[in-house]
Design a protein around this motif. Structure first.
Motif, PDB file in Angstrom:
ATOM      1  N   MET A 253       0.834  -1.194   0.000  1.00  0.00           N
ATOM      2  CA  MET A 253       0.000   0.000   0.000  1.00  0.00           C
ATOM      3  C   MET A 253       0.874   1.252   0.000  1.00  0.00           C
ATOM      4  SD  MET A 253      -3.231  -0.652  -0.147  1.00  0.00           S
ATOM      5  CE  MET A 253      -4.246  -2.136  -0.077  1.00  0.00           C
ATOM      6  N   ASP A 254       0.594   2.148  -0.944  1.00  0.00           N
ATOM      7  CA  ASP A 254       1.304   3.418  -1.034  1.00  0.00           C
ATOM      8  C   ASP A 254       0.375   4.539  -0.590  1.00  0.00           C
ATOM      9  OD1 ASP A 254       3.541   2.155  -2.096  1.00  0.00           O
ATOM     10  OD2 ASP A 254       2.825   2.363  -4.160  1.00  0.00           O
ATOM     11  N   SER A 255       0.778   5.284   0.419  1.00  0.00           N
ATOM     12  CA  SER A 255      -0.043   6.375   0.930  1.00  0.00           C
ATOM     13  C   SER A 255      -0.027   7.555  -0.032  1.00  0.00           C
ATOM     14  CB  SER A 255       0.463   6.812   2.303  1.00  0.00           C
ATOM     15  OG  SER A 255      -0.296   7.904   2.793  1.00  0.00           O
ATOM     16  N   THR A 256      -1.211   8.130  -0.293  1.00  0.00           N
ATOM     17  CA  THR A 256      -1.326   9.273  -1.200  1.00  0.00           C
ATOM     18  C   THR A 256      -1.920  10.504  -0.521  1.00  0.00           C
ATOM     19  OG1 THR A 256      -3.560   8.711  -1.969  1.00  0.00           O
ATOM     20  CG2 THR A 256      -1.690   7.673  -3.111  1.00  0.00           C
ATOM     21  N   GLY A 257      -2.726  10.304   0.511  1.00  0.00           N
ATOM     22  CA  GLY A 257      -3.379  11.432   1.170  1.00  0.00           C
ATOM     23  C   GLY A 257      -4.655  11.880   0.493  1.00  0.00           C
TER      24      GLY A 257
ATOM     25  N   ASP B 288      -8.572   8.006  -3.221  1.00  0.00           N
ATOM     26  CA  ASP B 288      -7.672   6.901  -3.565  1.00  0.00           C
ATOM     27  C   ASP B 288      -7.919   5.778  -2.564  1.00  0.00           C
ATOM     28  OD1 ASP B 288      -6.532   8.173  -5.696  1.00  0.00           O
ATOM     29  OD2 ASP B 288      -4.800   8.921  -4.574  1.00  0.00           O
TER      30      ASP B 288
ATOM     31  N   GLN C  19      -7.225  -4.254   1.206  1.00  0.00           N
ATOM     32  CA  GLN C  19      -6.334  -5.153   1.941  1.00  0.00           C
ATOM     33  C   GLN C  19      -7.069  -6.476   2.147  1.00  0.00           C
ATOM     34  OE1 GLN C  19      -5.487  -2.453   5.341  1.00  0.00           O
ATOM     35  NE2 GLN C  19      -3.360  -2.575   4.698  1.00  0.00           N
TER      36      GLN C  19
ATOM     37  N   LEU D 121      -8.906   0.743   2.411  1.00  0.00           N
ATOM     38  CA  LEU D 121      -7.998   1.725   3.008  1.00  0.00           C
ATOM     39  C   LEU D 121      -8.031   2.997   2.166  1.00  0.00           C
ATOM     40  CD1 LEU D 121      -5.962   2.212   5.277  1.00  0.00           C
ATOM     41  CD2 LEU D 121      -4.168   1.359   3.761  1.00  0.00           C
ATOM     42  N   SER D 122      -8.683   4.030   2.718  1.00  0.00           N
ATOM     43  CA  SER D 122      -8.783   5.308   2.018  1.00  0.00           C
ATOM     44  C   SER D 122      -7.467   6.072   2.132  1.00  0.00           C
ATOM     45  CB  SER D 122      -9.922   6.135   2.602  1.00  0.00           C
ATOM     46  OG  SER D 122      -9.964   7.426   2.054  1.00  0.00           O
ATOM     47  N   GLY D 123      -7.143   6.820   1.082  1.00  0.00           N
ATOM     48  CA  GLY D 123      -5.914   7.601   1.089  1.00  0.00           C
ATOM     49  C   GLY D 123      -4.688   6.795   0.726  1.00  0.00           C
ATOM     50  N   SER D 124      -4.882   5.594   0.178  1.00  0.00           N
ATOM     51  CA  SER D 124      -3.771   4.733  -0.222  1.00  0.00           C
ATOM     52  C   SER D 124      -4.132   4.009  -1.510  1.00  0.00           C
ATOM     53  CB  SER D 124      -3.447   3.715   0.872  1.00  0.00           C
ATOM     54  OG  SER D 124      -3.001   4.344   2.047  1.00  0.00           O
TER      55      SER D 124
END
Length: 431
Positions: A73-77, A81, A85, A385-388
């Motif tokens: 998972m890559d966090s984007t903020g 996005d 999981q 998972l929101s923001g990722s």
């Protein structure tokens, strides 16, 4: 025949290199699932079988399978996005045709609908009713509604109160302008039908052992708008509150069954240049019920906490949040929160049966079985998972090793053809 065997090997090696190259090319593709080439040997056979001395006829590509294991998972903020999981696919609709993806790069279009990154398909989920309750079962285009939240008039107030049993009884008449005439004031913001805020002020006055009077005013006046006076017909009416010897609530207004004080007859208004006038808004017809069931009289400071109020002013949407189940909640400027939809996830009995259609998307087939739709963390569905964003699950190191192996495989098969050619030349020269 050896030429055909060598050629089949070259073809298989070429396909392996193609699969490996495709994996490497998509190492940074969001939601991409790596593939592997699977091969099977080829034998000529008759009705009686191949025999014990049969020589194989080469190799063929049996299948290209995908690994649906999770990527990192890559966090984007960016709240829209989303990554999954665990199991499950996001559902997209393009003119009614459904496709499934793990690439959660979403945005909103000019109408507020949540779409994929190029705007060609709408994200599917479950709608919410006017009260914010999710309506399960039926997929719909998810939309972020940015309209204002309508105001709600106050109908009930709750809190936890303790009245200090050590307080001295007050014998002088109640006068809102005289702090010596009451023990403790409590204020609560209430709202009329237009969302205008008003102040409900309640004054607790200890009158004797285990007995109190509670006076209620709105905006410093009687609920009907008349001025509060002392010794006149417009005096606020006290409501007696009685406790037992253990400090527990015994009765309100002389009734042991009553646990609340209801303010009735409230006419919303305001004072302008010293003159009160109705503002044209309304109030709850049944009055405002102030719950006193959690009120005690113990040997502790008089205090009030855990205040609840079902009324609120008009609210403008400030932001949204998405939880692990996919519920999209709108947060408003009036401190209210409301569910406006839920992202749906699809699961399949046989993921390997899905048909890849490009754009990191798949289509349902007979082999995959029909999808089951639900929210995140339900059944076998993973959490959202929101923001990722889910990264590609390609293992680059492993792919580079496979690339070397594929190259050697190709060269070795080419060598068999070269050797066969040399043998044929030798035989021709002997003739």
């Amino acid at each position: 025949m050896s030429f055909n065997i060598g050629l089949s090997g070259l073809s298989a090696a070429s396909k392996q290199l193609d699969v490996t190259g495709n994996n490497i090319a998509n190492v940074n593709t969001t939601g991409f699932k790596s593939s592997r080439a699977e091969f099977a040997d080829v034998y000529s056979a008759t009705k009686l079988g191949t025999g014990s001395r049969a020589v194989g006829n080469g190799v063929r590509l049996a299948n290209v399978t995908q690994s649906f294991g999770n990527g990192g998972m890559d966090s984007t903020g960016n709240v829209l996005d989303m990554g999954v999981q665990g199991n499950g696919f996001f559902v997209l609709s393009s003119n009614g045709s459904l496709s499934y993806t793990r690439a959660g790069t979403f945005k909103t279009d000019k109408d507020g609908y949540v779409t994929n990154t190029d705007g060609t398909a709408k994200l599917q989920g479950f709608a919410a009713d006017a009260n914010g309750n999710i309506i399960p079962g039926v997929l719909t285009n998810l939309r972020i509604d940015t309209s204002n939240l309508s105001p709600e008039t106050t109908t009930k107030i709750g809190s936890t109160i303790n009245l200090d049993s050590k307080s001295t009884a007050i014998t002088i008449p109640f006068d809102v302008t005289n702090t010596a005439s009451y023990t403790k004031p409590f204020s609560t913001t209430i709202y009329d039908t237009q969302g205008n805020a008003h102040s409900l002020d309640q004054y607790a006055v200890k009158t004797g052992a285990n007995t109190w009077n509670v006076y209620s005013l709105v905006d410093g006046r009687n609920p009907n708008g008349t001025a509060a006076t002392v010794g006149g017909a417009t005096d606020p009416v006290p409501v007696p509150v009685v406790f037992d010897s253990a400090g527990k609530l015994q009765s309100i207004g002389g009734s042991a069954a009553q646990t609340s004080i209801t303010v009735t007859g409230w006419v919303p208004g305001k004072v302008t240049a010293g003159v009160w006038a109705a503002n044209g808004a309304g109030a709850n017809a049944a009055g405002i019920a102030i719950d006193f069931s959690k009120t005690t009289q113990f040997n502790a400071d008089t205090s009030r906490n855990n205040i609840t109020n079902d009324g609120y002013a008009t609210g403008q949407i400030t932001d949204i949040t998405i939880d692990a189940t996919g519920v999209i909640s709108a947060n408003f400027s009036n401190q209210q929160h409301k569910a406006i939809g839920q992202v749906a996830l699809a699961t399949f009995t046989n993921e390997q049966g899905l048909q890849a259609v490009g754009g990191t998307s798949w289509k349902e087939t007979f082999s995959s079985g029909q999808p089951a739709f639900d929210g995140g963390t339900v059944g076998t569905n993973g959490s959202i998972l929101s923001g990722s964003l889910e990264a590609s699950n390609v293992n680059l190191t492993s792919e580079l090793v496979d690339l070397i192996k594929g190259q050697s495989y190709y060269q070795a098969n080419a060598k068999t053809i070269s050797t066969q050619s040399t043998i044929m030349q030798t035989i021709i020269q002997m003739a």
